[in-house]
Enzyme design. Structure first.
Site, short mmCIF file in Angstrom:
data_model
loop_
_atom_site.label_atom_id
_atom_site.label_comp_id
_atom_site.label_asym_id
_atom_site.label_seq_id
_atom_site.Cartn_x
_atom_site.Cartn_y
_atom_site.Cartn_z
CG ASP A 37 2.68 68.23 16.62
OD1 ASP A 37 1.88 67.66 15.87
OD2 ASP A 37 3.79 67.74 16.89
CE LYS A 70 3.39 69.89 13.20
NZ LYS A 70 2.13 69.17 13.30
P1 NDP Z 1 1.24 65.02 23.11
O1 NDP Z 1 2.41 65.87 23.46
O2 NDP Z 1 -0.09 65.33 23.71
O3 NDP Z 1 1.55 63.50 23.44
C1 NDP Z 1 2.61 62.83 22.83
C2 NDP Z 1 2.71 61.43 23.40
O4 NDP Z 1 3.69 60.72 22.67
C3 NDP Z 1 3.15 61.41 24.84
O5 NDP Z 1 2.62 60.27 25.47
C4 NDP Z 1 4.66 61.33 24.72
O6 NDP Z 1 5.29 60.76 25.85
C5 NDP Z 1 4.81 60.42 23.53
N1 NDP Z 1 6.06 60.73 22.81
C6 NDP Z 1 6.46 61.95 22.35
N2 NDP Z 1 7.67 61.87 21.78
C7 NDP Z 1 8.04 60.59 21.89
C8 NDP Z 1 9.19 59.87 21.49
N3 NDP Z 1 10.21 60.49 20.85
N4 NDP Z 1 9.22 58.54 21.75
C9 NDP Z 1 8.18 57.93 22.38
N5 NDP Z 1 7.07 58.57 22.78
C10 NDP Z 1 7.00 59.87 22.54
O7 NDP Z 1 1.17 65.03 21.52
P2 NDP Z 1 -0.05 64.68 20.57
O8 NDP Z 1 -0.85 63.58 21.15
O9 NDP Z 1 -0.71 65.94 20.20
O10 NDP Z 1 0.72 64.18 19.26
C11 NDP Z 1 1.07 62.82 19.05
C12 NDP Z 1 1.31 62.58 17.57
O11 NDP Z 1 0.12 62.92 16.84
C13 NDP Z 1 2.42 63.43 16.93
O12 NDP Z 1 3.04 62.70 15.90
C14 NDP Z 1 1.66 64.60 16.31
O13 NDP Z 1 2.38 65.20 15.24
C15 NDP Z 1 0.41 63.87 15.82
N6 NDP Z 1 -0.75 64.70 15.59
C16 NDP Z 1 -1.30 65.44 16.58
C17 NDP Z 1 -2.44 66.21 16.33
C18 NDP Z 1 -3.13 66.95 17.41
O14 NDP Z 1 -4.21 67.50 17.13
N7 NDP Z 1 -2.65 67.01 18.62
C19 NDP Z 1 -2.99 66.32 14.98
C20 NDP Z 1 -2.37 65.43 14.02
C21 NDP Z 1 -1.29 64.69 14.32
P3 NDP Z 1 5.89 61.71 27.01
O15 NDP Z 1 4.73 62.14 27.82
O16 NDP Z 1 6.84 60.82 27.72
O17 NDP Z 1 6.59 62.83 26.29
#
Ligand code: NDP
Length: 445
Positions: A166, A126
């Site tokens: 991510d 990571k």
């Molecule tokens: P994105 O950046 O596309 O979206 C993240 C979302 O979560 C946004 O809506 C963001 O809000 C919100 N968010 C981020 N940080 C916080 C926080 N500290 N508190 C509250 N809301 C938060 O990321 P992903 O959708 O790719 O990832 C989301 C989760 O899924 C993570 O845990 C990631 O590790 C996991 N994941 C992702 C994969 C992937 O393929 N993308 C694969 C496996 C796991 P805002 O817009 O306000 O920042």
């Protein structure tokens, strides 16, 4: 916890004193695999757990870049190459101001077992930076990504380490990172996944984590003779995982009634309109609060934690780590939630997970439930190696098969070790056994 696991946990917290997220991930894992350790005393003799909890390599670097006002900025860059026992390191890059070594280590550690569960030959890693992409221009994002890659390129390669996206890293960032790697190395290789379709990407990669999350939930429900039709679903986040989980769940007849971002959440008993969310978050890159301008029946509330007080059948935390604490777990349970499927990594605190399990609420843990993204990344690597592209239907079919297999293996491991229905333990055990076998075969390395 088994006595060997206990000693390893005590040592790792002592030698990494500030890494609280890493402690949490390690504790859950060590507790879960304790019955395996009871059966395999030889793991202690070869210090297997000491080795598995220590990254093979940690790369920390300076990222200096110039913003559009001409100011020089400096961020921290990380790549943790945790374990390559079953394949090249594989795991995303996170760009978020909260990023630190503890967060990257917890994510890299969990990635080892998640990648093992996919059944594909990928190790765990990571990376990321404490850079905040919010409010930055495209030119600033490009400047940062190029500066980041100017160091990272030395450490990655298609057979060594293949990062992906991510939080904060989507198609735009992967494009800038890939373009700069190609320029530096004069090499068009699969050194990143989640690439655009015009330059080596795979169909379904964008949708994969969200779709995979629903496929595993669907398989779990199928074993109970149930499905998602007419069910109310709450999904936190409105990023890549959340959006495509909504798309697939809705396609299967569920109603997604709430979503969030880091500022607040939207709620509409009639269902959240995905095309509006996509436009706001993917195209305009604005805040979710904009949603109520277009949908009079929706309500917006400040603060993202309140989303867990909404009554629903299934909760899909898909934003970030530790977003469901014990209080929120109690609220969800009191409101009749039947299962929690983790789209985000480690979204439930240990206390929240324990409460759900003790209350009979099924937990499909992140290592299993969000593995669809990395599995499809491995399918992207396979297509690149063969210089071919599979159709959307072919990749989607493979993704679904992988998610079904993951559920079956996790379910089987939980039963074999006397914890039927405890998919958290099942995922840790099934993921661990394959890594342990490979590491044992290598001798002490
Ligand atoms: P994105 O950046 O596309 O979206 C993240 C979302 O979560 C946004 O809506 C963001 O809000 C919100 N968010 C981020 N940080 C916080 C926080 N500290 N508190 C509250 N809301 C938060 O990321 P992903 O959708 O790719 O990832 C989301 C989760 O899924 C993570 O845990 C990631 O590790 C996991 N994941 C992702 C994969 C992937 O393929 N993308 C694969 C496996 C796991 P805002 O817009 O306000 O920042």
């Amino acid at each position: 916890m088994n006595s060997y696991a206990k000693a390893v946990y005590a040592k790792l917290t002592a030698i990494n004193p500030y890494e609280t997220e890493f402690h949490q991930a390690a504790k859950e894992f060590l507790e879960s695999i304790s019955p395996v350790l009871d059966k395999h005393p030889e793991f202690e003799a070869s210090a297997l757990l000491e080795r598995i909890t220590e990254p093979e390599r940690v790369i920390l670097f300076r990222v200096s870049w110039v913003d559009s006002k001409g100011k020089v900025n400096v961020n921290k860059g990380y790549r943790v190459q945790f374990n390559s026992a079953i394949g090249p390191y594989k795991g995303g890059l996170r760009l978020h101001p909260s990023v630190n070594l503890s967060i990257i280590k917890f994510l890299g550690f969990e990635q080892i077992f998640k990648n093992s569960l996919t059944g594909l030959p990928i190790g765990g890693g990571k990376g990321g930076s404490d850079f905040d992409p919010k409010g930055k221009t495209d030119a600033e994002i490009m400047s940062f990504c190029q500066a980041f890659m100017s160091e990272l390129y030395r450490h990655i390669g298609q057979d060594t380490d293949v990062p992906a996206g991510d939080i904060g890293v989507g198609g735009r960032e992967i494009g800038y990172l890939f373009g700069y790697y190609k320029k530096l190395k004069n090499e068009h290789a699969c050194i990143l996944t989640g690439r655009g379709l015009s330059y080596g990407g795979s169909l379904v990669r964008t949708e994969a984590t969200g779709y995979g999350l629903i496929y595993i939930l669907e398989e779990y429900l199928r074993t109970l003779g149930k499905n998602l039709k007419g069910k109310k679903v709450v999904i936190s986040g409105s990023g890549n995982v959340a959006i495509y989980a909504h798309e697939k769940a809705t396609g299967l007849g569920a109603k997604v009634i709430a979503m969030s971002d880091s500022d607040g959440y939207i709620y509409d008993e009639n269902g959240i309109d995905l095309s509006t969310v996509k436009r706001i978050k993917e195209v305009e890159r604005k805040r979710l609060s904009e949603y109520i301008k277009y949908h009079a029946s929706a309500q917006y509330s400040q603060g993202c934690g309140g989303i867990w007080s909404i009554k629903c059948d299934y909760a899909l935390p898909s934003a970030t780590q530790n977003e469901i604490n014990l209080e929120q777990a109690k609220k969800l349970t009191a409101n009749g939630v039947k299962a929690v499927a983790e789209g985000a990594n480690m979204p439930c605190t240990i206390e929240a997970t324990d409460y759900f399990l003790a209350s009979g609420v099924a937990v499909l843990p992140a290592k299993a439930a969000n593995a669809g993204g990395v599995a499809t990344s491995a399918l992207e690597m396979a297509q690149s190696s063969q210089r071919i592209f599979w159709s959307f239907e072919e990749v989607d079919k493979k993704l679904k098969e992988i998610m079904i297999n993951i559920f079956r293996n996790v379910d089987k491991a939980a039963k074999e070790y006397g914890m039927p229905g405890n998919y958290v333990a099942g995922a840790n055990i099934a993921g661990f056994l394959k890594i342990a076998e490979a590491m044992t075969a290598f001798g002490v390395v």
